[in-house]
Motif scaffolding. Structure first.
Motif, PDB file in Angstrom:
ATOM      1  N   ARG A 333       0.814  -1.211   0.000  1.00  0.00           N
ATOM      2  CA  ARG A 333       0.000   0.000   0.000  1.00  0.00           C
ATOM      3  C   ARG A 333       0.849   1.263   0.000  1.00  0.00           C
ATOM      4  N   GLU A 334       1.898   1.297   0.815  1.00  0.00           N
ATOM      5  CA  GLU A 334       2.656   2.532   0.958  1.00  0.00           C
ATOM      6  C   GLU A 334       3.466   2.878  -0.287  1.00  0.00           C
ATOM      7  N   SER A 335       3.581   1.958  -1.237  1.00  0.00           N
ATOM      8  CA  SER A 335       4.357   2.224  -2.444  1.00  0.00           C
ATOM      9  C   SER A 335       3.597   3.085  -3.443  1.00  0.00           C
ATOM     10  N   ARG A 336       2.307   3.305  -3.226  1.00  0.00           N
ATOM     11  CA  ARG A 336       1.470   4.106  -4.126  1.00  0.00           C
ATOM     12  C   ARG A 336       1.558   3.591  -5.563  1.00  0.00           C
ATOM     13  N   ILE A 337       1.318   2.322  -5.730  1.00  0.00           N
ATOM     14  CA  ILE A 337       1.393   1.701  -7.044  1.00  0.00           C
ATOM     15  C   ILE A 337       0.015   1.230  -7.465  1.00  0.00           C
ATOM     16  N   GLY A 338      -0.137   0.971  -8.754  1.00  0.00           N
ATOM     17  CA  GLY A 338      -1.352   0.347  -9.239  1.00  0.00           C
ATOM     18  C   GLY A 338      -1.291  -1.147  -8.979  1.00  0.00           C
ATOM     19  N   VAL A 339      -2.457  -1.740  -8.801  1.00  0.00           N
ATOM     20  CA  VAL A 339      -2.485  -3.173  -8.504  1.00  0.00           C
ATOM     21  C   VAL A 339      -1.912  -3.977  -9.665  1.00  0.00           C
ATOM     22  N   GLU A 340      -1.884  -3.395 -10.874  1.00  0.00           N
ATOM     23  CA  GLU A 340      -1.348  -4.119 -12.030  1.00  0.00           C
ATOM     24  C   GLU A 340       0.118  -4.505 -11.824  1.00  0.00           C
ATOM     25  N   ARG A 341       0.842  -3.709 -11.066  1.00  0.00           N
ATOM     26  CA  ARG A 341       2.262  -4.001 -10.869  1.00  0.00           C
ATOM     27  C   ARG A 341       2.498  -5.148  -9.898  1.00  0.00           C
ATOM     28  N   VAL A 342       1.466  -5.517  -9.148  1.00  0.00           N
ATOM     29  CA  VAL A 342       1.600  -6.630  -8.209  1.00  0.00           C
ATOM     30  C   VAL A 342       0.748  -7.818  -8.639  1.00  0.00           C
ATOM     31  N   ASP A 343       0.119  -7.721  -9.807  1.00  0.00           N
ATOM     32  CA  ASP A 343      -0.698  -8.831 -10.306  1.00  0.00           C
ATOM     33  C   ASP A 343       0.116 -10.107 -10.475  1.00  0.00           C
ATOM     34  N   TRP A 344       1.386  -9.965 -10.818  1.00  0.00           N
ATOM     35  CA  TRP A 344       2.221 -11.160 -10.986  1.00  0.00           C
ATOM     36  C   TRP A 344       2.267 -11.978  -9.694  1.00  0.00           C
ATOM     37  N   LEU A 345       2.327 -11.278  -8.541  1.00  0.00           N
ATOM     38  CA  LEU A 345       2.388 -11.966  -7.250  1.00  0.00           C
ATOM     39  C   LEU A 345       1.036 -12.588  -6.907  1.00  0.00           C
ATOM     40  N   ILE A 346      -0.039 -11.867  -7.177  1.00  0.00           N
ATOM     41  CA  ILE A 346      -1.371 -12.408  -6.918  1.00  0.00           C
ATOM     42  C   ILE A 346      -1.609 -13.641  -7.777  1.00  0.00           C
ATOM     43  N   ARG A 347      -1.170 -13.567  -9.024  1.00  0.00           N
ATOM     44  CA  ARG A 347      -1.313 -14.715  -9.920  1.00  0.00           C
ATOM     45  C   ARG A 347      -0.496 -15.903  -9.404  1.00  0.00           C
ATOM     46  N   TYR A 348       0.704 -15.637  -8.927  1.00  0.00           N
ATOM     47  CA  TYR A 348       1.541 -16.713  -8.372  1.00  0.00           C
ATOM     48  C   TYR A 348       0.886 -17.338  -7.149  1.00  0.00           C
ATOM     49  N   LEU A 349       0.332 -16.504  -6.264  1.00  0.00           N
ATOM     50  CA  LEU A 349      -0.307 -17.030  -5.061  1.00  0.00           C
ATOM     51  C   LEU A 349      -1.535 -17.859  -5.408  1.00  0.00           C
ATOM     52  N   ALA A 350      -2.270 -17.457  -6.456  1.00  0.00           N
ATOM     53  CA  ALA A 350      -3.422 -18.245  -6.898  1.00  0.00           C
ATOM     54  C   ALA A 350      -2.963 -19.600  -7.438  1.00  0.00           C
ATOM     55  N   GLU A 351      -1.874 -19.585  -8.215  1.00  0.00           N
ATOM     56  CA  GLU A 351      -1.347 -20.836  -8.756  1.00  0.00           C
ATOM     57  C   GLU A 351      -0.784 -21.720  -7.641  1.00  0.00           C
ATOM     58  N   ASP A 352      -0.164 -21.095  -6.638  1.00  0.00           N
ATOM     59  CA  ASP A 352       0.383 -21.850  -5.512  1.00  0.00           C
ATOM     60  C   ASP A 352      -0.743 -22.514  -4.715  1.00  0.00           C
ATOM     61  N   ALA A 353      -1.858 -21.794  -4.522  1.00  0.00           N
ATOM     62  CA  ALA A 353      -2.998 -22.378  -3.807  1.00  0.00           C
ATOM     63  C   ALA A 353      -3.565 -23.562  -4.580  1.00  0.00           C
ATOM     64  N   ARG A 354      -3.632 -23.418  -5.892  1.00  0.00           N
ATOM     65  CA  ARG A 354      -4.117 -24.532  -6.717  1.00  0.00           C
ATOM     66  C   ARG A 354      -3.183 -25.733  -6.598  1.00  0.00           C
ATOM     67  N   HIS A 355      -1.893 -25.480  -6.658  1.00  0.00           N
ATOM     68  CA  HIS A 355      -0.922 -26.571  -6.566  1.00  0.00           C
ATOM     69  C   HIS A 355      -0.987 -27.249  -5.193  1.00  0.00           C
ATOM     70  N   ARG A 356      -1.098 -26.465  -4.131  1.00  0.00           N
ATOM     71  CA  ARG A 356      -1.148 -27.048  -2.786  1.00  0.00           C
ATOM     72  C   ARG A 356      -2.434 -27.832  -2.568  1.00  0.00           C
ATOM     73  N   HIS A 357      -3.520 -27.381  -3.184  1.00  0.00           N
ATOM     74  CA  HIS A 357      -4.749 -28.169  -3.078  1.00  0.00           C
ATOM     75  C   HIS A 357      -4.581 -29.512  -3.782  1.00  0.00           C
ATOM     76  N   THR A 358      -3.966 -29.464  -4.975  1.00  0.00           N
ATOM     77  CA  THR A 358      -3.762 -30.694  -5.738  1.00  0.00           C
ATOM     78  C   THR A 358      -2.870 -31.671  -4.985  1.00  0.00           C
ATOM     79  N   SER A 359      -1.866 -31.138  -4.277  1.00  0.00           N
ATOM     80  CA  SER A 359      -0.940 -32.003  -3.535  1.00  0.00           C
ATOM     81  C   SER A 359      -1.427 -32.299  -2.121  1.00  0.00           C
ATOM     82  N   GLY A 360      -2.592 -31.770  -1.755  1.00  0.00           N
ATOM     83  CA  GLY A 360      -3.164 -32.056  -0.443  1.00  0.00           C
ATOM     84  C   GLY A 360      -2.549 -31.289   0.697  1.00  0.00           C
ATOM     85  N   THR A 361      -1.864 -30.179   0.418  1.00  0.00           N
ATOM     86  CA  THR A 361      -1.193 -29.421   1.483  1.00  0.00           C
ATOM     87  C   THR A 361      -1.779 -28.028   1.666  1.00  0.00           C
TER      88      THR A 361
END
Length: 654
Positions: A333-361
């Motif tokens: 928040r304090e960086s005063r950036i658009g969410v587009e610049r952090v979308d890569w991290l949100i996308r990674y976290l979504a993919e990580d959640a999918r992977h952990r669900h698939t692996s049961g963790t």
């Protein structure tokens, strides 16, 4: 990934409303020149600028290299191209014409090579243009005989200055090259990366500072009191019944150690609780956080495990998404950036959640933060045994004893109970904080490392996919060539029918824009505005161009006489940009946005005036302004006075 930026088009190309949707500035050193750079380095950067469509800046760099002694046929060839690129004869000042004539006289002094021949052909083309009725066949034959590199450069950079029959002879070749290169180098799959926001670096929630300092400070005093009280109690018990006291002491020690061992594993706070709430709860639902939550919802819905619908997966992960969204919003928040610049991290976290669900963790973190039932049971049981053993020791100490002895035993039990509880509480607090700090530090390092890897992977992908400045300029040139060709065919005109022409390139509606440091803005949507000047008047054709797929729409055409153009006004506003206003005798004034303000996106090493001039030059505005202002002042006679015949012929000797 979708490359559709969701642009909203305006149907009024002549008076379109421009709105910035997103903008990106790429860090690059391709145009950076150190003040102490050698003439050779300045020349190299100048050629790069010329190839990338920034001839105004290229002229300065190559001229500076020549002034400082770096001169050759190759250098002079690129200098001449920089002088003539995107310009016509009436754009040249008297001083520039004289410098070109001086360069033409220098040709004979150079050694013979392919660059000298290219220089000679360039000046021969200028000689043909400045001499009425000249035979064009020989010079065109010389042009065709040049190596492809020089031949292509001449056609590209002399495109505007070439007119009439000479342009007719070269047009088919120019158009064929544009058709071949327009979608080359996988344009449709790569353009989006140029306008993609620069990702911000990886971050993770750092461990909270330890709060055990106060507990550590109070621990020694309480421990001493406990030791004294315990010693007195067991001493009294040993005096009364040694054998029984030893058993009770052994049981108490064992129970105490067991309670300490398992009690330290019974934390009062969890990591999950730590990351579920931002550091500043008052900002929990601000605009940035809402956009982060929306992005999490989007990426979780499209990156879901097999067998889940979007709604089912969103419902299944509502707590995880809420926790992660709060964490990311708080981190950035304090960086005063658009969410587009952090979308890569949100996308990674979504993919990580999918992977952990698939692996049961997927629930591992939650389970890790819970104390097992066995730990709790052993802790409680040990405390009960410890209490029983202590009471038994008290009974042993007072058995058959006189009143003073019973009083001392009672005071010892009371002191041991209070100080033992206080000591154990402080010790457990210290140990829990140490364990928590170790656990959170490990989690932080693991999360940060994983996110840094994901960041580097995405950044590398963007760098590999992003088109170069030369590719972007080539595609734009091809789009303009195609647009001019369609306009000529629609009006059934040839180059012989034109007195001159100019094309203005401006940002289109609801665009994304991007540039490299020191380079011009490039847009995801353009407005091309072509002015064709014929003996009968002016044909103006305007069209919006989607740069992603080179499609055009909302074409508008207008025809008017030379004397109908009564006024041309250019308005500059540092906070808004440049506007061109055309006033016709038989219609309302038309305001055309040429460029938007860019000072707020400048790097410390960039000059706002210089960048503004680069963008205006890249848009073709200098040439267009001069032409329209001259016609508005003097009509058709201005073109006739400033035509190519007004120049004395160029002659190359030797």
């Amino acid at each position: 990934m979708s490359h559709n930026d969701g642009a909203v088009y305006s149907s009024a190309a002549f008076n379109s409303t421009i709105g910035i949707q997103a903008e990106t500035v790429h860090d690059s050193t391709i145009y950076f020149v150190h003040p102490d750079a050698s003439p050779q380095e300045k020349y190299r950067v100048g050629v790069q600028l010329l190839e990338d469509g920034v001839p105004s800046r290229a002229r300065e760099m190559i001229t500076d290299a020549i002034v400082h002694g770096h001169d050759s046929t190759e250098v002079r060839f690129h200098w001449v191209l920089a002088m003539l690129s995107a310009r016509t004869h009436h754009d040249l000042t008297a001083e520039e014409v004289e410098r070109l004539r001086y360069a033409s006289r220098l040709v004979r002094t150079y050694a013979e090579d392919e660059w000298k021949e290219a220089l000679r052909v360039t000046f021969d083309l200028l000689a043909v243009l400045s001499t009425t009725g000249s035979e064009t066949g020989p010079v065109l034959k010389q042009l065709q005989d040049l190596p492809f590199r020089q031949h292509d450069a001449i056609l590209r950079h002399l495109d505007v200055i070439l007119t009439g029959g000479l342009k007719d002879d070269l047009w088919a070749e120019t158009l064929g090259r544009a058709r071949a290169e327009r979608f080359g180098n996988d344009r449709a799959q790569r353009v989006w990366a140029y306008f993609a926001p620069v990702p911000i670096g990886a971050r993770a929630v750092p461990p909270r500072p330890s709060t055990a300092a106060a507990a550590k400070a109070a621990l020694p005093v309480r421990a001493v009191l406990f030791a004294i009280s315990g010693t007195v109690l067991w001493a009294l018990a040993l005096t009364a019944e040694p054998a029984q006291a030893i058993v009770e002491l052994s049981v108490a020690l064992g129970a105490g150690l067991t309670a300490a061992r398992f009690g330290v594993r019974w934390p009062g706070l969890t990591t999950k609780a730590r990351i579920s709430h931002p550091r500043n709860p008052a900002l929990a639902e601000d605009g940035f956080t809402k956009r982060v939550r929306h992005s999490f919802d989007h990426y979780f819905s499209v990156r879901r495990p097999h067998g889940f619908t979007s709604d089912a997966w969103l419902a299944h992960t509502v707590e995880i998404r809420s926790s992660l969204a709060a964490e990311i919003a708080d981190l950035y928040r304090e960086s005063r950036i658009g969410v587009e610049r952090v979308d890569w991290l949100i996308r990674y976290l979504a993919e990580d959640a999918r992977h952990r669900h698939t692996s049961g963790t997927l629930s591992d973190q939650h389970l890790k933060d819970q104390s097992p039932v066995r730990t709790k049971a052993l802790t409680v049981a040990s405390l009960v045994v410890l209490g029983v053993a202590t009471l038994a020791a008290f009974g042993t100490a007072v058995s058959g004893a006189a009143q003073p002895r019973s009083l001392w035993a009672f005071l010892a039990v009371l002191g041991a109970g209070w100080s033992g509880h206080a000591t154990a509480s402080r010790w457990l607090e210290v140990r829990r904080e140490e364990r928590r700090l170790d656990r959170e530090t490990q989690d932080y390092q693991e999360q940060l490392t994983a996110r840094q890897i994901a960041y580097q992977r995405w950044k590398s992908f963007l760098d590999e996919t992003r088109p170069s400045e030369l590719e972007m300029e080539t595609w734009l040139t091809c789009d303009k060539t195609s647009f001019v060709d369609e306009a000529l065919r629609h009006h059934r005109l040839t180059w012989r029918d034109l007195i001159t022409h100019t094309i203005l390139v401006a940002p289109g509606p609801s665009y994304k824009r991007g540039r490299v440091r020191g380079g011009p803005w490039r847009y995801s949507h353009y407005v091309f505005r072509l002015f064709l000047f014929t003996q009968d008047g002016i044909r103006e054709i305007s069209s919006e161009c989607n740069f992603y797929d080179a499609t055009r729409r909302n074409e508008q055409r207008s025809n008017y006489r030379f004397d109908a153009l009564t006024s041309v006004q250019v308005t500059e506003n540092a906070d808004v940009g440049y506007d061109l206003e055309l006033v016709l005798a038989n219609g309302p004034a038309r305001k055309i946005r040429i460029k938007d303000a860019d000072a707020h996106q400048l790097a410390p090493t960039e000059n706002s005036q210089e960048i503004s001039e680069i963008n205006l030059s890249a848009a073709g505005s200098a040439h267009t302004f001069r032409l329209l202002e001259g016609i508005a002042a003097d009509g058709k006679s201005w073109i006739e006075r400033h035509g190519p015949d007004s120049l004395a012929p160029f002659q190359v000797v030797g």
